[in-house]
Enzyme design. Structure first.
Site, short mmCIF file in Angstrom:
data_model
loop_
_atom_site.label_atom_id
_atom_site.label_comp_id
_atom_site.label_asym_id
_atom_site.label_seq_id
_atom_site.Cartn_x
_atom_site.Cartn_y
_atom_site.Cartn_z
N GLU A 274 0.83 -1.22 0.00
CA GLU A 274 0.00 0.00 0.00
C GLU A 274 0.86 1.26 0.00
OE1 GLU A 274 -2.23 -0.38 3.64
OE2 GLU A 274 -3.33 -2.14 2.98
N GLY A 276 2.14 4.97 -0.70
CA GLY A 276 1.57 6.26 -1.08
C GLY A 276 2.69 7.23 -1.40
N ARG A 313 2.12 20.06 6.04
CA ARG A 313 3.13 19.20 6.66
C ARG A 313 4.13 19.93 7.56
NH1 ARG A 313 6.39 16.15 4.76
NH2 ARG A 313 5.88 14.35 6.04
N CYS A 343 -3.26 33.26 9.84
CA CYS A 343 -3.07 33.88 11.15
C CYS A 343 -2.71 32.88 12.24
CB CYS A 343 -4.33 34.64 11.53
SG CYS A 343 -4.73 35.84 10.27
N GLU A 344 -1.56 32.27 12.09
CA GLU A 344 -1.03 31.33 13.08
C GLU A 344 0.49 31.41 12.98
OE1 GLU A 344 -2.60 28.19 14.52
OE2 GLU A 344 -4.58 28.34 13.57
N TYR A 372 0.49 13.98 0.47
CA TYR A 372 -0.06 14.67 1.64
C TYR A 372 0.09 16.19 1.51
CZ TYR A 372 0.34 9.84 3.02
OH TYR A 372 0.25 8.47 3.02
N1 LLP Z 1 -1.71 2.07 4.30
C1 LLP Z 1 -2.28 2.55 5.42
C2 LLP Z 1 -3.21 1.71 6.16
C3 LLP Z 1 -1.97 3.85 5.85
O1 LLP Z 1 -2.54 4.32 6.96
C4 LLP Z 1 -1.07 4.65 5.10
C5 LLP Z 1 -0.74 6.00 5.52
C6 LLP Z 1 -0.51 4.10 3.93
C7 LLP Z 1 -0.84 2.80 3.57
C8 LLP Z 1 0.44 4.86 3.06
O2 LLP Z 1 1.59 5.22 3.71
P1 LLP Z 1 2.79 5.88 2.88
O3 LLP Z 1 3.31 4.83 1.91
O4 LLP Z 1 2.28 7.05 2.17
O5 LLP Z 1 3.78 6.21 3.91
N2 LLP Z 1 0.02 12.89 6.50
C9 LLP Z 1 1.25 12.23 6.89
C10 LLP Z 1 1.26 10.77 6.50
C11 LLP Z 1 0.10 10.00 7.04
C12 LLP Z 1 0.13 8.58 6.62
C13 LLP Z 1 -1.14 7.91 7.00
N3 LLP Z 1 -1.25 6.56 6.55
C14 LLP Z 1 2.43 13.00 6.30
O6 LLP Z 1 2.21 14.01 5.63
O7 LLP Z 1 3.58 12.64 6.53
#
Ligand code: LLP
Length: 418
Positions: A274, A276, A313, A343-344, A372
């Site tokens: 999975e 991202g 981020r 405004c933060e 993200y």
């Molecule tokens: N699978 C599940 C169940 C997840 O919760 C996530 C990310 C992924 C896959 C994908 O993870 P990745 O390969 O993208 O690391 N907003 C945060 C990251 C939050 C990730 C949440 N879950 C940031 O900007 O660093």
């Protein structure tokens, strides 16, 4: 490797398009993605697993623009979703429902129903209560719901605490000690079909050690379940592989895959992943313009037209993103805080950053903003969310319009006059 580079004029380009041309046509702030980079990242990641039966399910939450999803769907990607909204996006983008896995700690009955009706590959179950609910929904629909149990392996992923998910203190998954009992219960339920086992320990992982710990635990469990007479067809190892924002040196996709594949031995398991961030993070930048510069006390500020509502981020995780002029960088450097108009005091993109001198009107690019970035944008301070553009060779396409001022209060209503 990505396709953002200095063009023949010394300015920053995406593939064969100068970013300045996009800013002039579309305005700022704007997210710009590179199709060639997306494609390359997906293909490199997918190829890393080529030795085993596998399915790469892109984590939609990282960047959910329809055009981005469509590019990935055309490459054969599956999708990891966490809401009914993401399901609808994937289907609208031409994704194959039979390649969708559905994670998340709080799925509603409506979301479960929509996913089962679409015929997704697997629901990743995150609690005993959810398992019972899926059985009820599946019974109502007259189907058997394919499920994995998401186990919480209780390992420290060594990442920012807000994006660690596989510690027993976290809300995610089913505690290790209860996993076998949950599977036993799943096997009893008439409208549940066990197909896999799932874990995801966190995001922006910079080493494989914690993943190896998690997969070893998962495999132990697969063996125990097999001994119990339960067939586990796939092992979902989640996402989380980190990227280079600054000086991080995370494992390459090949190193990551090889390390995990080694642990599987000759078990006949299909691997689901999975990813991202590793697919889309460095495939996007955010364009913004310097509104003015100012000095307060000892600090020089570069005030830009994007804020924490557009790119959260740095404010939320104190995350470091490269920021560079789109134009030819000045020789003179300066130490500045790059801040937005919100405004933060948390509304900053960089603090005490050494960078080429910037003046009012200059265009800047925030690097590594594909993951993200837009996905976490909001309307805070009643600011319109940015436009999104996808570059493909020497062409660019607006794949999401900048919001209009009236979009900000569309759907709001005044009270009656009396
Ligand atoms: N699978 C599940 C169940 C997840 O919760 C996530 C990310 C992924 C896959 C994908 O993870 P990745 O390969 O993208 O690391 N907003 C945060 C990251 C939050 C990730 C949440 N879950 C940031 O900007 O660093």
């Amino acid at each position: 490797m990505n396709h953002f580079h200095r063009g023949p004029d010394g300015e920053l380009w995406a593939e064969d398009v100068p970013l300045r041309r996009i800013a002039d046509a579309v305005g700022t702030p704007t997210y710009v993605y590179s199709r060639a980079t997306l494609t390359r990242h997906f293909q490199v990641f997918d190829a890393a697993w080529s030795g085993v039966d596998h399915l790469v399910c892109y984590a939609v939450k990282a960047c959910s623009n329809l055009a981005v999803l469509n590019v990935l769907a055309r490459l054969g990607a599956g999708f990891d979703i966490v809401s009914g909204g993401e399901l609808a996006r994937v289907l609208a983008a031409g994704g194959d429902p039979a390649k969708i896995v559905f994670s998340g700690v709080g799925k509603t009955a409506e979301e479960i129903e929509a996913a089962l009706t679409a015929g997704i590959l697997c629901v990743n179950v995150e609690s005993a209560a959810e398992l019972e609910q899926i059985d009820v929904v599946a019974a109502r629909l007259g189907v058997r719901a394919p499920i994995s149990v998401r186990v919480n392996p209780d390992v420290d992923p060594k990442t920012h605490p807000y994006i660690a998910t596989g510690l027993k203190r976290n809300k995610f998954g089913i505690p290790w000690a209860e996993a076998r009992a949950t599977y036993r219960r799943a096997a009893e339920l008439e409208h549940i079909e066990v197909v896999g086992l799932d874990f995801h320990i966190g995001s922006q992982l910079k080493e494989t050690g914690p993943l190896v710990e998690a997969i070893d635990r998962a495999i132990e469990l697969v063996d125990a379940l097999t001994a119990d007479g339960l067939a586990i067809h796939h092992l979902d190892v989640g996402g989380g592989l980190g990227i280079t924002y600054n000086e991080e040196a995370p494992p390459s996709p090949a190193e990551y895959a090889t390390t995990l594949i080694e642990r599987l031995g000759d078990r006949p398991l299909r691997v689901v992943t999975e990813p991202g961030r590793v697919i889309v993070g460095n495939a996007g930048v955010m364009l913004m313009r310097c509104l003015l510069t100012k000095r307060n006390g000892e600090t020089d500020f570069v005030v830009v037209d994007a804020g924490m509502n557009d790119a959260l981020r740095p404010a939320l995780y104190d995350a470091w993103h490269g920021i560079e002029p789109v134009g030819v960088p000045a020789d003179a450097t300066q130490v500045v805080d790059v801040v937005g108009p919100v405004c933060e005091s948390g509304d900053f993109f960089a603090r005490d950053r050494v960078m080429p001198a910037v003046a009012a009107g200059d265009l800047l690019a925030m690097r590594s903003a594909g993951a993200y970035g837009f996905a976490m944008a909001s309307n805070y301070n009643s600011r319109r969310r940015p436009a999104e553009v996808l570059v493909d060779g020497d062409r660019f396409y607006v794949v999401r319009d900048r919001e209009a001022i009236t979009d900000l209060f569309a759907g709001e209503h005044l009270l009656p006059e009396t």
